[in-house]
Design a protein around this motif. Structure first.
Motif, short mmCIF file in Angstrom:
data_model
loop_
_atom_site.label_atom_id
_atom_site.label_comp_id
_atom_site.label_asym_id
_atom_site.label_seq_id
_atom_site.Cartn_x
_atom_site.Cartn_y
_atom_site.Cartn_z
N HIS A 100 0.81 -1.21 0.00
CA HIS A 100 0.00 0.00 0.00
C HIS A 100 0.85 1.27 0.00
CE1 HIS A 100 -3.99 -1.81 0.47
NE2 HIS A 100 -3.43 -2.68 1.30
N HIS A 101 1.88 1.31 0.82
CA HIS A 101 2.74 2.49 0.93
C HIS A 101 4.21 2.07 1.00
CE1 HIS A 101 -0.62 5.19 1.33
NE2 HIS A 101 -1.07 4.56 2.41
N PRO A 102 4.74 1.54 -0.11
CA PRO A 102 6.12 1.04 -0.07
C PRO A 102 7.15 2.11 0.24
CG PRO A 102 5.28 1.14 -2.33
CD PRO A 102 4.11 1.36 -1.43
N ASN A 103 6.84 3.38 -0.02
CA ASN A 103 7.81 4.44 0.28
C ASN A 103 8.02 4.60 1.77
OD1 ASN A 103 5.17 5.38 0.45
ND2 ASN A 103 5.67 7.44 -0.28
N VAL A 104 6.99 4.33 2.58
CA VAL A 104 7.16 4.39 4.04
C VAL A 104 8.08 3.27 4.51
CG1 VAL A 104 5.97 4.24 6.26
CG2 VAL A 104 4.90 5.46 4.35
N VAL A 105 7.86 2.07 3.99
CA VAL A 105 8.71 0.93 4.35
C VAL A 105 10.14 1.16 3.88
CG1 VAL A 105 9.04 -1.56 4.03
CG2 VAL A 105 6.72 -0.63 4.33
N GLU A 106 10.30 1.69 2.70
CA GLU A 106 11.64 1.95 2.17
C GLU A 106 12.35 3.00 3.02
OE1 GLU A 106 15.10 1.91 -0.12
OE2 GLU A 106 13.48 0.46 0.14
N ASP A 107 11.64 4.02 3.45
CA ASP A 107 12.26 5.03 4.30
C ASP A 107 12.79 4.40 5.58
OD1 ASP A 107 12.63 7.98 5.15
OD2 ASP A 107 11.42 7.15 6.77
N ALA A 108 11.98 3.56 6.23
CA ALA A 108 12.41 2.90 7.45
C ALA A 108 13.60 1.99 7.19
CB ALA A 108 11.26 2.10 8.05
N ASN A 109 13.58 1.27 6.09
CA ASN A 109 14.68 0.37 5.76
C ASN A 109 15.97 1.14 5.52
OD1 ASN A 109 15.54 -2.32 5.38
ND2 ASN A 109 15.38 -2.13 3.15
N GLN A 110 15.88 2.27 4.83
CA GLN A 110 17.06 3.08 4.57
C GLN A 110 17.65 3.65 5.86
OE1 GLN A 110 18.79 3.63 1.68
NE2 GLN A 110 17.46 2.05 0.81
N ARG A 111 16.84 3.82 6.87
CA ARG A 111 17.32 4.33 8.15
C ARG A 111 17.97 3.24 9.00
NH1 ARG A 111 14.99 9.50 9.19
NH2 ARG A 111 13.33 9.98 7.68
N GLY A 112 17.99 2.00 8.51
CA GLY A 112 18.58 0.90 9.25
C GLY A 112 17.67 0.31 10.30
N TRP A 113 16.36 0.49 10.13
CA TRP A 113 15.41 -0.04 11.10
C TRP A 113 15.19 -1.53 10.87
CZ3 TRP A 113 10.81 3.92 11.75
CH2 TRP A 113 11.33 5.16 12.16
N GLU A 114 14.91 -2.23 11.93
CA GLU A 114 14.57 -3.65 11.89
C GLU A 114 13.07 -3.80 11.71
OE1 GLU A 114 14.56 -7.45 15.02
OE2 GLU A 114 16.05 -5.85 15.26
N PHE A 115 12.65 -4.90 11.07
CA PHE A 115 11.23 -5.16 10.88
C PHE A 115 10.83 -6.49 11.53
CE2 PHE A 115 12.47 -2.41 7.43
CZ PHE A 115 11.41 -1.55 7.28
N ILE A 142 6.74 -13.40 6.32
CA ILE A 142 8.16 -13.67 6.05
C ILE A 142 8.52 -13.29 4.61
CG2 ILE A 142 9.89 -15.50 5.83
CD1 ILE A 142 8.37 -16.95 8.14
N LYS A 143 7.70 -13.74 3.65
CA LYS A 143 8.01 -13.49 2.25
C LYS A 143 7.88 -12.01 1.88
CE LYS A 143 6.93 -14.97 -2.47
NZ LYS A 143 7.02 -13.60 -3.01
N THR A 144 6.82 -11.37 2.33
CA THR A 144 6.57 -9.99 1.95
C THR A 144 7.67 -9.07 2.47
OG1 THR A 144 4.18 -10.35 1.88
CG2 THR A 144 4.93 -8.07 2.08
N VAL A 145 8.05 -9.23 3.73
CA VAL A 145 9.09 -8.38 4.29
C VAL A 145 10.44 -8.65 3.63
CG1 VAL A 145 10.35 -7.77 6.39
CG2 VAL A 145 7.87 -8.10 6.47
N ARG A 146 10.72 -9.91 3.36
CA ARG A 146 11.99 -10.24 2.70
C ARG A 146 12.04 -9.63 1.30
NH1 ARG A 146 12.63 -16.22 2.98
NH2 ARG A 146 13.46 -15.83 5.07
N ASP A 147 10.95 -9.73 0.55
CA ASP A 147 10.92 -9.18 -0.81
C ASP A 147 11.06 -7.66 -0.79
OD1 ASP A 147 10.61 -11.73 -1.81
OD2 ASP A 147 8.46 -11.52 -2.22
N ALA A 148 10.45 -7.01 0.21
CA ALA A 148 10.42 -5.55 0.24
C ALA A 148 11.68 -4.94 0.82
CB ALA A 148 9.20 -5.07 1.03
N THR A 149 12.32 -5.63 1.77
CA THR A 149 13.43 -5.01 2.52
C THR A 149 14.73 -5.79 2.49
OG1 THR A 149 12.96 -6.12 4.63
CG2 THR A 149 11.67 -4.14 4.12
N GLY A 150 14.67 -7.05 2.10
CA GLY A 150 15.85 -7.90 2.18
C GLY A 150 16.07 -8.48 3.57
#
Length: 298
Positions: A100-115, A142-150
């Motif tokens: 729905h809002h991949p830019n929010v998830v990407e922002d958190a991932n770029q900041r080094g946040w854990e999911f 498991i799959k969705t977070v891995r695909d979106a953030t690594g």
């Protein structure tokens, strides 16, 4: 004692003052982790007979749009303040947010946040699910977070804090190693499951901003003072403790609340350098450090 009164035996009783003291890395006294709940709330979710998603008849536009402030505005305000003062996030994620809002998830991932997973949607509850449905949610997470953030998720906070009797067994079976769904301790503890031990990661309802503002009716300054008092007491304890600050950006990221919250971050960050008491970290790092302590003492 009838069947309904039996202790489920999820963990052993361990009196707090009888435990062997330990310290966190760097000889720190309290591990501080912030858990932003990055969520997606459907405006008209499927009905669950055990619980209504919204207080008003669907569609509940007022409450859904209030929460939508999170992904449009207040996530960014909250995240920028956290990064400014050196606080990473350990994200309790409604994994549908990745679509729905991949830019929010990407922002958190770029900041080094854990999911870790908070279910697919926070408007869909575990009540009444059969095992196949619950497995599907774990596998999807498991799959969705891995695909979106690594990242491969390690933790679990049940959607809207709803469970089945099999939830903890299932997440352990899928290789997750901590749960945030138990509120029984200020230190990590082992949780018994069919396939091995999980760690109960100290989360919090008491200093959760949802409880602070919606349940206890605190002002922003009262909530900030509560967080500082929570920190100071835990930092003064004789052994290593954990302070979790669970946040919802549509609450803490409002313009009138973010300033007092930033004062809390300044207070804790000032006690995090050499000789300080605070270890500012992420939930997975706390799990690793606690396991290392247990292995050393075994």
């Amino acid at each position: 004692m009838n069947e309904g009164e039996k202790d489920p035996g999820l963990y052993d009783f361990a009196p707090y003052r009888g435990r062997k003291p330990f310290a966190w890395p760097g000889d720190k006294k309290v591990a501080v982790w912030i858990s932003p709940n990055l969520e997606f709330y459907e405006i008209n979710p499927p009905a669950n007979p055990h619980r209504k998603s919204w207080a008003m008849p669907h569609p509940d536009v007022v409450r859904q749009s209030h929460r939508d402030h999170a992904n449009r505005v207040s996530h960014w305000r909250m995240a920028e303040v956290m990064s400014k003062h050196g606080f990473p996030g350990s994200v309790s994620l409604s994994v549908a947010l990745c679509q729905h809002h991949p830019n929010v998830v990407e922002d958190a991932n770029q900041r080094g946040w854990e999911f870790f997973s908070h279910g697919i949607y926070n408007t869909r509850y575990s009540y009444g699910m059969d095992e196949a449905q619950e497995r599907a949610i774990i596998e999807d997470s498991i799959k969705t977070v891995r695909d979106a953030t690594g990242q491969t998720i390690r933790g679990w906070l049940a959607p809207a804090l709803t469970h089945t009797p099999r939830t903890l067994d299932l997440i352990a079976e899928y290789g997750l190693d901590y749960t945030c769904d138990l509120y029984h301790d200020d230190q990590p503890q082992r949780v018994k499951t069919k396939t091995g031990d999980l760690i109960s990661m100290p989360y919090s309802l008491e200093v959760n901003d949802h409880y602070g503002f919606f349940v206890y009716n605190m002002s922003p300054r009262e909530y900030a003072d509560t967080l500082i008092r929570q920190y100071e007491r835990l930092a003064a304890e004789p052994s290593g403790t954990v302070m979790c600050i669970p946040l919802h950006s549509y609450l803490i990221g409002q313009p009138h609340r973010i300033g007092p919250f930033e004062d809390v971050l300044k207070h804790i960050a000032a006690d995090a350098g050499d000789g300080g008491r605070a270890w500012i970290t992420r939930s997975g790092d706390i799990a690793d450090a606690w396991r290392a302590v247990q292995q050393k003492e075994a």
